[in-house]
Design an enzyme around this catalytic site. Sequence first.
Site, PDB file in Angstrom:
ATOM      1  N   GLU A   1       0.776   3.556   1.691  1.00 54.17           N
ATOM      2  CA  GLU A   1       0.899   3.752   3.364  1.00 54.17           C
ATOM      3  C   GLU A   1       2.412   3.880   3.837  1.00 54.17           C
ATOM      4  OE1 GLU A   1      -4.089   4.183   3.211  1.00 54.17           O
ATOM      5  OE2 GLU A   1      -1.880   3.682   2.595  1.00 54.17           O
TER       6      GLU A   1
ATOM      7  N   HIS B   1       0.797  -0.891  -0.103  1.00 55.09           N
ATOM      8  CA  HIS B   1      -0.155   0.368   0.075  1.00 55.09           C
ATOM      9  C   HIS B   1       0.363   1.260   0.005  1.00 55.09           C
ATOM     10  CE1 HIS B   1      -4.132  -1.952   1.658  1.00 55.09           C
ATOM     11  NE2 HIS B   1      -3.590  -2.825   0.377  1.00 55.09           N
TER      12      HIS B   1
END
Length: 353
Positions: A270, A268
């Site tokens: 993040e 991801h």
Amino acid sequence: MFIGICGSICAGKRTIANYLADHHGFTHLYLSPKHTTQTTPPSSISSSSTTQTTFSTPEELLEFVTKRWRDRFVTTDIPSEEILELYTRRPFFLLLSVDAPLTVRWKRFLARQSQSNHGRFLKGPNEESELDHEVTDLESFVTLNDSHLYDPVNGTQAMISRATVRLLNTSSSLAHLYATLGKLDLLNQDRLRPSWDAYFMALAELAAQRANCMKRRVGCVIVRDKRVISTGYNGTPRGLVNCGEGGCDRCNAGQGSGHGLTTCLCIHAEENALLEAGRERVREGAVLYCTTHPCLTCSIKIVQVGIGEVVYSHGYSMDGDTAAVFREAGVKLRQYAPPANGLVHLEKLDVYK
């Protein structure tokens, strides 16, 4: 603040300028006739007509505004891209455009033509009106409209496409138009100079354009003391085939959000940003900007490295679970809501909220 308004014939340019003058204290500025080569609709008699200033050249107009940049000015006289380029050099200039369906504008044209014949409309002090052209039917109006928009020398379509806010005005009454314009908050300074939220979220949006995940594009930026620490976007790890090239079976199978995550090879946005930064660089007080609300898996990693605040743009299916983790860990979570830019359909604004 200096607002320029361009747009199609009978879309409402002068009406919006009058709104700014009457309700927000703007002064309407004009260029002399030799510069106003584009057609401009006549304006109704308004109190704004008492605060009109005319200039011989665009340079004179801009010099006048620059020396008074804390005041509020509006102009509908932007006859060429060359003049628009001159105005856009100033950080206090905002370009609006206004348009409406052709049939709506034709009806307005007929109404204004009738009212003009009865002396109920006045042109600006140095404006050429489309009512001065020989327009007797819809076909001739379409011809005039096409020339106004697409003429290779004086066409306004190129300028319309560059507007920060592009209004679609189908309002049937002045009261409704003014109410919707009030809801739009045209004087929001974030449109002139992006706030820190807008700045960092724009960087996150840019990072998202590099994403190679088949499911969705997500970008992330981690900042501390208003300085970028790291960026990230979602996709397969370094050395593996990109998800967009078939590298992740789960994403390419089109499974729904939250399903098959244990078999997903994509990292991801993040996670990529956190891995790039590391705990030592993040430290206390760091803020994470993400185009999509973090998932539950990312949330626990965000908490672990010491992120103090998370700002996101779009929601996700696991919002509730993630919010609970952040709440327990003391991480501030909020959604970024920028002022409306781009194409804005005024009829869709909820003026009653």
